[in-house]
Design a protein around this motif. Structure first.
Motif: not given
Length: 96
Positions: A15-16, A40-43, A79-84
């Motif tokens: 996702f990144e 890309l926009y849909a994802i 946010l992805i890094e926090v989740i990770r």
């Protein structure tokens, strides 16, 4: 348990990379009718749109020079890094 963490980490990494591709493509005059750009926009839009709405409501980004730039991908990366990190901490507890 380690394979579950690796799979989730792989999805977050993918996702990144999709976010990076979208950000880079935003610098070029690419038509939205392109299937790749549309994918890309849909994802990414389901994640970026709520972040963009929250940023537009904040007093920092509202009615300032910063409102002309889209900071939602940067917030999404954070946010992805926090989740990770949270997932890593949880899996660390269960693995050891």
């Amino acid at each position: 348990m380690d394979s579950v963490y690796r799979a989730i980490n792989g999805v977050l990494f993918a996702f990144e990379m999709i976010l990076v591709a979208r950000a880079v493509l935003s610098w070029f005059p690419v038509s939205r009718n392109n299937r790749f750009v549309d994918l890309l926009y849909a994802i990414t839009e389901p994640v970026l749109s709520p972040i963009r709405n929250m940023l537009s409501k904040s007093s920092i980004f509202n009615n300032s020079m910063l409102s002309m730039m889209d900071f939602s991908p940067i917030v999404a990366f954070l946010l992805i890094e926090v989740i990770r990190n949270v997932l890593f901490s949880i899996f660390k507890i269960f693995l050891y």
